[in-house]
Design a protein around this motif. Structure first.
Motif, PDB file in Angstrom:
ATOM      1  N   VAL A 104      31.640  27.211 -48.804  1.00 58.90           N
ATOM      2  CA  VAL A 104      30.680  26.891 -47.748  1.00 58.90           C
ATOM      3  C   VAL A 104      31.057  27.647 -46.466  1.00 58.90           C
ATOM      4  O   VAL A 104      30.182  28.134 -45.749  1.00 58.90           O
ATOM      5  CB  VAL A 104      30.586  25.368 -47.524  1.00 58.90           C
ATOM      6  N   GLN A 108      28.707  30.220 -44.533  1.00 51.62           N
ATOM      7  CA  GLN A 108      28.518  30.109 -43.091  1.00 51.62           C
ATOM      8  C   GLN A 108      28.860  31.435 -42.401  1.00 51.62           C
ATOM      9  O   GLN A 108      28.106  31.899 -41.549  1.00 51.62           O
ATOM     10  CB  GLN A 108      29.390  28.973 -42.560  1.00 51.62           C
ATOM     11  N   LEU A 113      23.485  29.995 -44.221  1.00 57.09           N
ATOM     12  CA  LEU A 113      23.118  28.615 -43.939  1.00 57.09           C
ATOM     13  C   LEU A 113      22.202  28.607 -42.722  1.00 57.09           C
ATOM     14  O   LEU A 113      22.427  29.346 -41.772  1.00 57.09           O
ATOM     15  CB  LEU A 113      24.366  27.765 -43.644  1.00 57.09           C
ATOM     16  N   PRO A 136      33.321  24.087 -41.977  1.00 54.81           N
ATOM     17  CA  PRO A 136      32.913  23.834 -43.364  1.00 54.81           C
ATOM     18  C   PRO A 136      33.228  22.414 -43.847  1.00 54.81           C
ATOM     19  O   PRO A 136      32.444  21.820 -44.580  1.00 54.81           O
ATOM     20  CB  PRO A 136      33.684  24.884 -44.161  1.00 54.81           C
ATOM     21  N   LEU A 139      30.508  20.052 -43.024  1.00 56.59           N
ATOM     22  CA  LEU A 139      29.236  20.251 -43.716  1.00 56.59           C
ATOM     23  C   LEU A 139      29.217  19.683 -45.131  1.00 56.59           C
ATOM     24  O   LEU A 139      28.158  19.315 -45.631  1.00 56.59           O
ATOM     25  CB  LEU A 139      28.902  21.746 -43.777  1.00 56.59           C
ATOM     26  N   VAL A 140      30.366  19.637 -45.785  1.00 58.82           N
ATOM     27  CA  VAL A 140      30.415  19.192 -47.187  1.00 58.82           C
ATOM     28  C   VAL A 140      30.528  17.667 -47.233  1.00 58.82           C
ATOM     29  O   VAL A 140      31.540  17.114 -46.813  1.00 58.82           O
ATOM     30  CB  VAL A 140      31.584  19.849 -47.948  1.00 58.82           C
ATOM     31  N   VAL A 164      24.470  21.099 -45.847  1.00 62.71           N
ATOM     32  CA  VAL A 164      24.813  22.495 -46.159  1.00 62.71           C
ATOM     33  C   VAL A 164      23.543  23.346 -46.180  1.00 62.71           C
ATOM     34  O   VAL A 164      23.434  24.324 -45.463  1.00 62.71           O
ATOM     35  CB  VAL A 164      25.569  22.619 -47.502  1.00 62.71           C
TER      36      VAL A 164
END
Length: 181
Positions: A104, A108, A113, A136, A139-140, A164
């Motif tokens: 991720v 990014q 994203l 990151p 976001l997860v 995400v």
């Protein structure tokens, strides 16, 4: 596997722009044209970052792109476990949440994203609410351990989540297994 004429690079010019933008945002960039700057220093990035950028330009449906990235994560995890334990090269290692968070971050860094998912509020609310770019890990959406293994469906759900939203997929109404026809 995913092969054939439909799995080709269609947006090579876009790939160039993403890579140039990534290198331009690098802290290793020289401050002037006379500074020492080598190609090796500018390209020393994780292989997974380059593969994530390459996956952006592949002419295939998003479920295939997600599957490709998942297989890359599994392959990367397997290689790392073999390096850690050279005595048993047949060790099977699944993709983990830690690897997903890293991926991720690569999404990014390569601008895959949408901006609205990357803005989160901080604890500073007075005199006005303050915001920052999400890391990151922010976001997860995962409540468990970072070493937890993850399967393809959970991986796809994370990439399509509102937090995400890889390639804007959270705005689509399709399910992962649905046909794109």
């Amino acid at each position: 596997g995913i092969k054939g004429d439909t799995f080709t690079i269609q947006l090579g010019h876009y790939l160039d722009r993403v890579v140039v933008a990534l290198l331009d945002s690098s802290p290793q960039q020289p401050s002037s044209a006379f500074d020492d700057f080598t190609v090796e220093s500018s390209l020393s990035r994780p292989v997974m970052l380059w593969m994530t950028i390459l996956a952006l330009t592949v002419n295939s449906p998003v479920p295939d792109r997600i599957k490709l990235l998942f297989e890359l994560l599994e392959h990367d995890s397997k290689n790392m476990s073999q390096l850690a334990d050279m005595s048993s090269p047949e060790t099977t290692q699944l993709a983990t949440i830690a690897k997903v968070i890293e991926l991720v971050g690569h999404l990014q860094a390569s601008n895959q994203l949408p901006p609205d998912t990357q803005v989160i509020s901080t604890d500073v609310k007075y005199p006005t609410q303050q915001f920052k770019r999400a890391e990151p890990e922010d976001l997860v959406p995962w409540e468990g351990n970072k070493a937890d293994p993850i399967d393809l469906d959970a991986f796809a759900a994370i990439l399509r989540s509102k937090s995400v939203c890889a390639w804007g997929e959270c705005y689509q109404k399709k399910t992962f297994g649905a046909s794109s026809n």
